[in-house]
Design a protein around this motif. Structure first.
Motif, PDB file in Angstrom:
ATOM      1  N   ILE A  71      16.541  -5.361 -18.745  1.00  0.00           N
ATOM      2  CA  ILE A  71      16.210  -5.026 -20.128  1.00  0.00           C
ATOM      3  C   ILE A  71      14.717  -4.780 -20.344  1.00  0.00           C
ATOM      4  CG2 ILE A  71      16.189  -5.948 -22.485  1.00  0.00           C
ATOM      5  CD1 ILE A  71      18.938  -7.156 -21.927  1.00  0.00           C
ATOM      6  N   PRO A  72      13.811  -5.544 -19.686  1.00  0.00           N
ATOM      7  CA  PRO A  72      12.374  -5.290 -19.928  1.00  0.00           C
ATOM      8  C   PRO A  72      11.875  -3.912 -19.541  1.00  0.00           C
ATOM      9  CG  PRO A  72      12.682  -7.497 -19.037  1.00  0.00           C
ATOM     10  CD  PRO A  72      14.008  -6.799 -18.935  1.00  0.00           C
ATOM     11  N   PHE A  73      12.660  -3.113 -18.825  1.00  0.00           N
ATOM     12  CA  PHE A  73      12.239  -1.749 -18.554  1.00  0.00           C
ATOM     13  C   PHE A  73      12.082  -0.955 -19.841  1.00  0.00           C
ATOM     14  CE2 PHE A  73      14.483  -2.370 -14.276  1.00  0.00           C
ATOM     15  CZ  PHE A  73      13.294  -2.707 -13.644  1.00  0.00           C
ATOM     16  N   ALA A  74      12.664  -1.461 -20.937  1.00  0.00           N
ATOM     17  CA  ALA A  74      12.501  -0.823 -22.250  1.00  0.00           C
ATOM     18  C   ALA A  74      11.043  -0.771 -22.673  1.00  0.00           C
ATOM     19  CB  ALA A  74      13.325  -1.572 -23.297  1.00  0.00           C
ATOM     20  N   VAL A  75      10.233  -1.661 -22.113  1.00  0.00           N
ATOM     21  CA  VAL A  75       8.798  -1.667 -22.424  1.00  0.00           C
ATOM     22  C   VAL A  75       8.181  -0.294 -22.174  1.00  0.00           C
ATOM     23  CG1 VAL A  75       6.563  -2.499 -21.545  1.00  0.00           C
ATOM     24  CG2 VAL A  75       8.369  -4.125 -22.113  1.00  0.00           C
ATOM     25  N   TYR A  76       8.557   0.344 -21.083  1.00  0.00           N
ATOM     26  CA  TYR A  76       7.939   1.616 -20.731  1.00  0.00           C
ATOM     27  C   TYR A  76       8.415   2.743 -21.640  1.00  0.00           C
ATOM     28  CZ  TYR A  76       6.409  -1.039 -16.734  1.00  0.00           C
ATOM     29  OH  TYR A  76       5.830  -2.002 -15.947  1.00  0.00           O
ATOM     30  N   ALA A  77       9.641   2.643 -22.129  1.00  0.00           N
ATOM     31  CA  ALA A  77      10.102   3.623 -23.118  1.00  0.00           C
ATOM     32  C   ALA A  77       9.280   3.492 -24.402  1.00  0.00           C
ATOM     33  CB  ALA A  77      11.593   3.418 -23.405  1.00  0.00           C
ATOM     34  N   LEU A  78       9.004   2.258 -24.813  1.00  0.00           N
ATOM     35  CA  LEU A  78       8.201   2.038 -26.018  1.00  0.00           C
ATOM     36  C   LEU A  78       6.758   2.503 -25.813  1.00  0.00           C
ATOM     37  CD1 LEU A  78       9.522  -1.523 -26.993  1.00  0.00           C
ATOM     38  CD2 LEU A  78      10.039   0.647 -28.137  1.00  0.00           C
ATOM     39  N   LEU A  79       6.193   2.191 -24.640  1.00  0.00           N
ATOM     40  CA  LEU A  79       4.830   2.631 -24.360  1.00  0.00           C
ATOM     41  C   LEU A  79       4.740   4.157 -24.323  1.00  0.00           C
ATOM     42  CD1 LEU A  79       3.726   0.104 -21.567  1.00  0.00           C
ATOM     43  CD2 LEU A  79       2.985   0.142 -23.950  1.00  0.00           C
ATOM     44  N   VAL A 105       0.834  -1.205   0.000  1.00  0.00           N
ATOM     45  CA  VAL A 105       0.000   0.000   0.000  1.00  0.00           C
ATOM     46  C   VAL A 105       0.865   1.249   0.000  1.00  0.00           C
ATOM     47  CG1 VAL A 105      -1.628   1.352   1.373  1.00  0.00           C
ATOM     48  CG2 VAL A 105      -1.997  -1.093   1.073  1.00  0.00           C
ATOM     49  N   LEU A 106       1.880   1.278   0.841  1.00  0.00           N
ATOM     50  CA  LEU A 106       2.749   2.444   0.921  1.00  0.00           C
ATOM     51  C   LEU A 106       3.595   2.613  -0.335  1.00  0.00           C
ATOM     52  CD1 LEU A 106       1.799   2.331   3.889  1.00  0.00           C
ATOM     53  CD2 LEU A 106       4.139   2.871   4.561  1.00  0.00           C
ATOM     54  N   ASN A 107       3.966   1.509  -0.946  1.00  0.00           N
ATOM     55  CA  ASN A 107       4.874   1.563  -2.084  1.00  0.00           C
ATOM     56  C   ASN A 107       4.171   1.930  -3.378  1.00  0.00           C
ATOM     57  OD1 ASN A 107       7.531   1.288  -3.110  1.00  0.00           O
ATOM     58  ND2 ASN A 107       7.013  -0.714  -3.943  1.00  0.00           N
ATOM     59  N   MET A 108       2.916   1.500  -3.551  1.00  0.00           N
ATOM     60  CA  MET A 108       2.255   1.706  -4.835  1.00  0.00           C
ATOM     61  C   MET A 108       0.902   2.383  -4.729  1.00  0.00           C
ATOM     62  SD  MET A 108      -0.093   0.320  -7.176  1.00  0.00           S
ATOM     63  CE  MET A 108      -0.263   0.138  -8.930  1.00  0.00           C
ATOM     64  N   ALA A 109      -0.013   1.850  -3.892  1.00  0.00           N
ATOM     65  CA  ALA A 109      -1.362   2.411  -3.835  1.00  0.00           C
ATOM     66  C   ALA A 109      -1.350   3.872  -3.395  1.00  0.00           C
ATOM     67  CB  ALA A 109      -2.229   1.575  -2.894  1.00  0.00           C
ATOM     68  N   SER A 110      -0.445   4.220  -2.477  1.00  0.00           N
ATOM     69  CA  SER A 110      -0.363   5.612  -2.016  1.00  0.00           C
ATOM     70  C   SER A 110      -0.008   6.560  -3.149  1.00  0.00           C
ATOM     71  CB  SER A 110       0.676   5.728  -0.890  1.00  0.00           C
ATOM     72  OG  SER A 110       1.978   5.443  -1.365  1.00  0.00           O
ATOM     73  N   LYS A 130       8.164   4.192  -8.864  1.00  0.00           N
ATOM     74  CA  LYS A 130       7.191   5.220  -8.481  1.00  0.00           C
ATOM     75  C   LYS A 130       6.553   5.895  -9.694  1.00  0.00           C
ATOM     76  CE  LYS A 130       7.804   4.779  -4.084  1.00  0.00           C
ATOM     77  NZ  LYS A 130       6.750   4.298  -3.180  1.00  0.00           N
ATOM     78  N   ILE A 131       7.273   5.938 -10.799  1.00  0.00           N
ATOM     79  CA  ILE A 131       6.815   6.705 -11.959  1.00  0.00           C
ATOM     80  C   ILE A 131       5.859   5.920 -12.830  1.00  0.00           C
ATOM     81  CG2 ILE A 131       7.576   7.979 -14.010  1.00  0.00           C
ATOM     82  CD1 ILE A 131       8.228   9.264 -11.272  1.00  0.00           C
ATOM     83  N   VAL A 132       6.016   4.602 -12.903  1.00  0.00           N
ATOM     84  CA  VAL A 132       5.152   3.815 -13.792  1.00  0.00           C
ATOM     85  C   VAL A 132       3.667   4.000 -13.467  1.00  0.00           C
ATOM     86  CG1 VAL A 132       4.480   1.466 -14.440  1.00  0.00           C
ATOM     87  CG2 VAL A 132       6.873   2.136 -14.507  1.00  0.00           C
ATOM     88  N   PRO A 133       3.225   3.877 -12.196  1.00  0.00           N
ATOM     89  CA  PRO A 133       1.800   4.111 -11.940  1.00  0.00           C
ATOM     90  C   PRO A 133       1.350   5.518 -12.333  1.00  0.00           C
ATOM     91  CG  PRO A 133       2.840   3.058 -10.054  1.00  0.00           C
ATOM     92  CD  PRO A 133       3.932   3.475 -10.974  1.00  0.00           C
ATOM     93  N   LEU A 134       2.222   6.513 -12.109  1.00  0.00           N
ATOM     94  CA  LEU A 134       1.893   7.888 -12.492  1.00  0.00           C
ATOM     95  C   LEU A 134       1.804   8.020 -14.001  1.00  0.00           C
ATOM     96  CD1 LEU A 134       4.315   9.738 -10.029  1.00  0.00           C
ATOM     97  CD2 LEU A 134       1.853   9.377  -9.748  1.00  0.00           C
ATOM     98  N   PHE A 135       2.722   7.384 -14.722  1.00  0.00           N
ATOM     99  CA  PHE A 135       2.736   7.394 -16.181  1.00  0.00           C
ATOM    100  C   PHE A 135       1.493   6.705 -16.752  1.00  0.00           C
ATOM    101  CE2 PHE A 135       3.947   4.396 -19.678  1.00  0.00           C
ATOM    102  CZ  PHE A 135       3.878   5.303 -20.723  1.00  0.00           C
ATOM    103  N   LEU A 136       1.122   5.581 -16.169  1.00  0.00           N
ATOM    104  CA  LEU A 136      -0.055   4.859 -16.661  1.00  0.00           C
ATOM    105  C   LEU A 136      -1.321   5.691 -16.519  1.00  0.00           C
ATOM    106  CD1 LEU A 136       0.613   1.273 -15.213  1.00  0.00           C
ATOM    107  CD2 LEU A 136       1.011   2.067 -17.555  1.00  0.00           C
TER     108      LEU A 136
END
Length: 457
Positions: free
Chosen positions: A326-334, A27-32, A263-269
């Motif tokens: 390497i799979p973090f490249a997914v977010y650059a593509l998205l 909860v503290l790491n993502m839902a917040s 922290k940025i992926v949920p904000l980006f989504l």
């Protein structure tokens, strides 16, 4: 060992105890993060403060020895569950304040300290109340329900928040109405969390064994000064191990890229497409990121175990680092293409989470097999885990500022550059022990005069 309640099976408390362990951290790491974004807090503040409040999980080894001086481990488990529940309830109340953010962060920090202390005591109950055979038998339940908590928080509760937001904002598109809808929705979610943790505390009053503690029969009474002296000796031994500074750098850098992303992926989504985001709502994030992604993480973790057992950690560590980063490249593509297809977005998230779970096992095993061995194995593993959390926390604190300055597309490319040190240090990382736990000859020759030479067989 006796549980103190011989007629109560561990199955009655192991799943619930580890569900209670996983829930606050997730909860503290993502839902917040999603809660504060919906309430209009800027990304810089969100990333910095929701990273900083996780500091207790890094520092918990420093106060864990002192818990043995007073009360039982069960006392700390039940008390911290109750405190965490109250803290979540106070977060819900704080959202009614005009200047809610610092107050909510303060109560989240209380939940973080309580949750980290709970982890120490809960593991202590597990080890103190169960025999080695029982520990092996129920380890699967332990891990499964920790991850079920992750599914419940990042999937179920985030999805539910989206449902309530949609209900409260139906027919009204005004900005203040959007704020009120988010506030009311997250007050309900925090209330659910509060009630859940308090009910778990009440349940464990009756079902949890003591698991040992200061009242254990035959245990020599120690003072706080004695414990502090022992802690210093254990710390000194840890920081004088062979290769330890290389190992610390390796632990910090292995997840360095992830620290920027988490922290940025949920904000980006959730961010609007006009500012480079994907424009998802909480229900979509709960399904794609919190449910499909979390399930892929578990699957990746399970398969990685078989992969490593077949080839050995030394032969697989670099490939595990690649699969992790390497799979973090997914977010650059998205971020670059901003696809509208939900299945395409979900597939990218699943791919990244699978690699995350698969590669994370490599770091965990390395800490267990190369960093921790010695007279104080459990304590040294706890120190290594704390350093690992620090390696994620620090870039997480900076990630909001960097993503704001760069924009999402450039930021995720920067993340890929930030993974390069992990590849370099992993390629050259030295091993002290082989896959059977035997000290490697070169390390043995170099370790004859080392402070932890009691490890030499």
């Amino acid at each position: 060992m006796s549980s103190g309640k011989k007629n109560i099976s561990p199955i009655a408390w192991v799943p619930t105890a580890y569900f209670a362990m996983g829930l606050p951290f997730v909860v503290l790491n993502m839902a917040s993060v999603l809660m504060f974004q919906g309430l209009g807090v800027n990304d810089v503040q969100i990333a910095f403060w929701t990273s900083l409040i996780l500091l207790p999980w890094t520092l918990k080894p420093l106060w864990s020895p002192f818990l043995e001086l007073f009360k039982t481990r069960k006392f700390y488990v039940v008390t911290t569950q109750f405190i965490t529940g109250v803290a979540f309830g106070l977060v819900a109340l704080s959202l009614t304040f005009h200047d809610f953010f610092p107050v909510a962060i303060g109560f989240f920090a209380l939940a973080a300290f309580s949750g980290a202390t709970h982890d120490i005591a809960c593991d202590g109950v597990y080890m103190g109340a169960l025999t080695p055979a029982q520990q092996s038998k129920y380890i699967g339940w332990q891990g499964a329900f920790y991850n079920i908590a992750k599914l419940a928080a990042t999937g179920g509760l985030v999805y539910l928040s989206g449902y309530f937001i949609a209900r409260f904002s139906a027919g009204n598109s005004a900005s203040d109405a959007s704020f009120m809808a988010n506030r009311n929705a997250w007050m309900i979610i925090m209330g659910i969390l509060s009630v859940t943790m308090i009910l778990l505390a009440i349940y464990h009053v009756f079902m949890l064994p003591k698991g040992g503690g200061a009242s254990v029969a035959g245990k020599e009474k120690r003072s706080a000064g004695d414990v502090a002296h022992e802690l210093w000796a254990v710390l000194k031994e840890f920081f004088t191990k062979k290769y330890i500074w290389y190992y610390i750098a390796f632990i910090l850098l292995y997840r360095f890229g992830e620290g920027f992303v988490v922290k940025i992926v949920p904000l980006f989504l959730k961010a609007d497409r006009a500012v480079g985001g994907l424009g998802l709502d909480n229900q979509q994030i709960g399904v794609y990121y919190g449910t499909f992604g979390a399930a892929a993480f578990v699957l990746g973790s399970l398969l990685a175990g078989y992969y490593i057992s077949g080839r050995g950690l030394k032969r697989t560590l670099f490939s595990l680092c690649c699969i992790f980063n390497i799979p973090f490249a997914v977010y650059a593509l998205l971020a670059f293409f901003q696809p509208e297809s939900g299945w395409l977005i979900a597939s990218g998230i699943v791919f990244e989470y699978f690699g995350y779970g698969f590669g994370f096992v490599g770091l965990t095993l390395f800490m267990m097999q190369q960093v921790a061995p010695g007279k104080h194995q459990m304590a040294h593993y706890a120190f290594a885990s704390g350093i690992m959390n620090l390696g994620v926390m620090i870039p997480g604190m900076l990630s909001g500022w960097l993503s704001n300055a760069m924009g999402y597309s450039v930021f995720f490319i920067f993340v890929l550059v930030a993974t390069i040190p992990a590849f370099i240090i992993t390629w050259f990382v030295p091993f002290r022990y082989d896959d059977k736990g035997n000290l490697i000859k070169d390390a043995e020759a170099d370790s004859v005069m080392a402070p932890d030479s009691d490890e030499i067989v």
